[in-house]
Write an enzyme that holds these catalytic residues in place. Structure first.
Site, short mmCIF file in Angstrom:
data_model
loop_
_atom_site.label_atom_id
_atom_site.label_comp_id
_atom_site.label_asym_id
_atom_site.label_seq_id
_atom_site.Cartn_x
_atom_site.Cartn_y
_atom_site.Cartn_z
N GLY A 11 0.88 -1.16 0.00
CA GLY A 11 0.00 0.00 0.00
C GLY A 11 0.92 1.21 0.00
N GLY A 16 1.33 4.61 3.52
CA GLY A 16 2.46 3.89 2.91
C GLY A 16 3.58 4.81 2.49
N HIS A 177 -9.76 -1.14 18.02
CA HIS A 177 -9.48 0.21 17.48
C HIS A 177 -10.80 0.81 17.00
CE1 HIS A 177 -7.41 3.53 15.73
NE2 HIS A 177 -7.64 3.18 14.48
O1 TXD Z 1 -4.60 3.12 13.42
C1 TXD Z 1 -4.95 2.55 12.38
N1 TXD Z 1 -4.72 1.25 12.18
C2 TXD Z 1 -5.66 3.37 11.30
C3 TXD Z 1 -5.65 2.65 9.97
C4 TXD Z 1 -5.21 4.75 11.22
C5 TXD Z 1 -5.46 5.46 10.07
C6 TXD Z 1 -5.86 4.84 8.77
N2 TXD Z 1 -6.26 3.46 8.90
C7 TXD Z 1 -6.49 2.68 7.70
O2 TXD Z 1 -5.28 2.45 6.97
C8 TXD Z 1 -7.40 3.31 6.69
O3 TXD Z 1 -8.76 3.23 7.13
C9 TXD Z 1 -7.13 2.43 5.48
O4 TXD Z 1 -7.85 1.24 5.61
C10 TXD Z 1 -5.63 2.14 5.61
C11 TXD Z 1 -4.77 2.95 4.69
O5 TXD Z 1 -5.00 4.30 4.87
P1 TXD Z 1 -4.37 5.37 3.82
O6 TXD Z 1 -4.74 6.72 4.31
O7 TXD Z 1 -2.95 5.04 3.55
O8 TXD Z 1 -5.24 5.04 2.52
P2 TXD Z 1 -4.86 5.37 0.99
O9 TXD Z 1 -4.08 6.63 0.92
O10 TXD Z 1 -6.13 5.21 0.24
O11 TXD Z 1 -3.87 4.17 0.61
C12 TXD Z 1 -4.32 2.86 0.49
C13 TXD Z 1 -3.57 2.27 -0.69
C14 TXD Z 1 -3.97 2.91 -2.03
O12 TXD Z 1 -2.83 3.50 -2.64
C15 TXD Z 1 -4.51 1.75 -2.84
O13 TXD Z 1 -4.18 1.80 -4.22
C16 TXD Z 1 -3.80 0.61 -2.18
O14 TXD Z 1 -3.88 0.89 -0.79
N3 TXD Z 1 -4.40 -0.70 -2.45
C17 TXD Z 1 -3.65 -1.80 -2.58
N4 TXD Z 1 -2.32 -1.96 -2.45
C18 TXD Z 1 -1.88 -3.22 -2.64
N5 TXD Z 1 -2.68 -4.29 -2.93
C19 TXD Z 1 -4.01 -4.13 -3.06
N6 TXD Z 1 -4.80 -5.19 -3.36
C20 TXD Z 1 -4.55 -2.84 -2.88
N7 TXD Z 1 -5.82 -2.33 -2.93
C21 TXD Z 1 -5.70 -1.02 -2.66
#
Ligand code: TXD
Length: 311
Positions: A11, A16, A177
């Protein structure tokens, strides 16, 4: 000659990309940044390569759309999935993110079988449970990052209230969480003085309410995404404790073996020692009756989601 650690970031979105930056600035090892969006991880990796000389960081970072490039990673940090939009609960993400995390877990199982896996994707506890089920990795090697973040949020607002350095506040937030997370006052202190001896309940309760809703507060302000700086920093604390065998005592979503009277197998935020073997130990601290009850309630909320995962 010790080889450099390899850190796979699965990600390459908001969290990421921030993880990749922090891995470089703290010289944690070489980074592979993977995402399914064509060329995006490659662009972020190239940008970070250009940053390296400015701060004198000699780390390699590879952006890729090929999951096989994570091969040999010592640690995988998983942020793949959708973040919340205003008005959404973390649980609203279950179905979509479960499918994503399942695919990612299969890739980690195939390409990085010896790695520690730190899940960040929401709903965190359920996604971490799913990661362990699908990879089949030992539970000590699959954990979720939320407790460090929730604890940091508690520390930050307590330090504001007490008008002291954040370094002087030690806290613990356990449980799922979500809204049922459990700030543990009996283990939250300012230089050893329990916080409830320093802050009146009528002030402490709103602070704890704000901590429970901090994620939603940031989402409402950002409107197009969720928190990413503090989640990334929190995950880095866990990565360092593992890679450098620091044996830090911290809160993380881990598989219960029945501690605190919880059902075995549920993933929930508990106090652990995190070292080179992953979860070295789940630490059992004396919780008050109210804290124990709150933890059990939080566990039930997580368990209610698990049947939706289909694993
Ligand atoms: O404390 C915690 N655990 C939380 C977690 C704190 C804040 C955010 N939380 C969660 O982290 C949020 O609800 C999301 O489920 C994740 C990721 O958050 P982020 O802000 O980084 O989301 P983005 O910017 O949308 O990035 C997610 C990336 C995006 O670039 C997609 O293209 C990618 O995930 N993505 C994938 N990557 C690899 N493989 C697959 N299959 C895939 N699908 C989507």
């Amino acid at each position: 000659m010790a080889s450099r650690n390899k850190i796979a970031l699965i990600g390459a979105g908001q969290i990421g990309g921030t993880l990749a930056l922090l891995c470089g600035l703290r010289n944690l090892g070489d980074v592979v940044l993977f995402d399914i969006v064509q060329d995006m991880p490659q662009g972020k990796a190239l940008d970070l390569t250009h940053l390296a000389p400015v701060f004198g960081c000699d780390f390699s970072i590879k952006g890729t759309n090929n999951i096989a490039d994570i091969a040999g990673a010592n640690v995988c940090v998983v942020t793949s999935g959708l973040p919340r939009k205003p008005g959404m609960s973390r649980d609203d993400l279950v179905k979509t993110n479960a499918a994503i995390v399942k695919t990612v877990a299969e890739g980690i199982k195939q390409h990085a079988p010896g790695a520690l896996v730190i899940v960040i994707t929401n709903p965190l506890d359920a996604m971490t449970y799913m990661m362990q089920k699908v990879t089949g990795f030992p539970a000590r090697m699959v954990l979720g990052m939320a407790g460090v973040l929730d604890t940091a949020r508690y520390q930050a607002h307590l330090a504001e209230e007490l008008k002291v350095s954040v370094k002087s506040v030690s806290a613990f937030v356990l449980g799922g969480h979500g809204d049922s997370m459990v700030p543990v006052r009996s283990f939250t202190t300012c230089n050893g003085v329990p916080v409830d001896k320093l802050i009146a309940p009528e002030k402490l309760e709103p602070i704890e309410k704000r901590v429970r809703n901090s994620g939603g507060e940031v989402v409402a302000l950002l409107k197009t995404g969720s928190a990413f700086y503090s989640p990334a920093a929190s995950a880095i604390q866990m990565v360092e404790s593992y890679l450098f065998d620091q044996r830090r005592v911290l809160a993380a979503a881990v598989q219960s073996n029945g501690e605190y009277g919880l059902n075995k197998g549920v993933y929930l935020g508990l106090p652990i020692i995190l070292g080179k073997n992953g979860v070295e130990k789940i630490v059992e601290i004396d919780l008050s009756a109210a804290e124990k009850e709150a933890l059990a309630k939080s566990a039930k909320e997580v368990e209610a989601i698990l049947p939706l995962l289909g694993v």
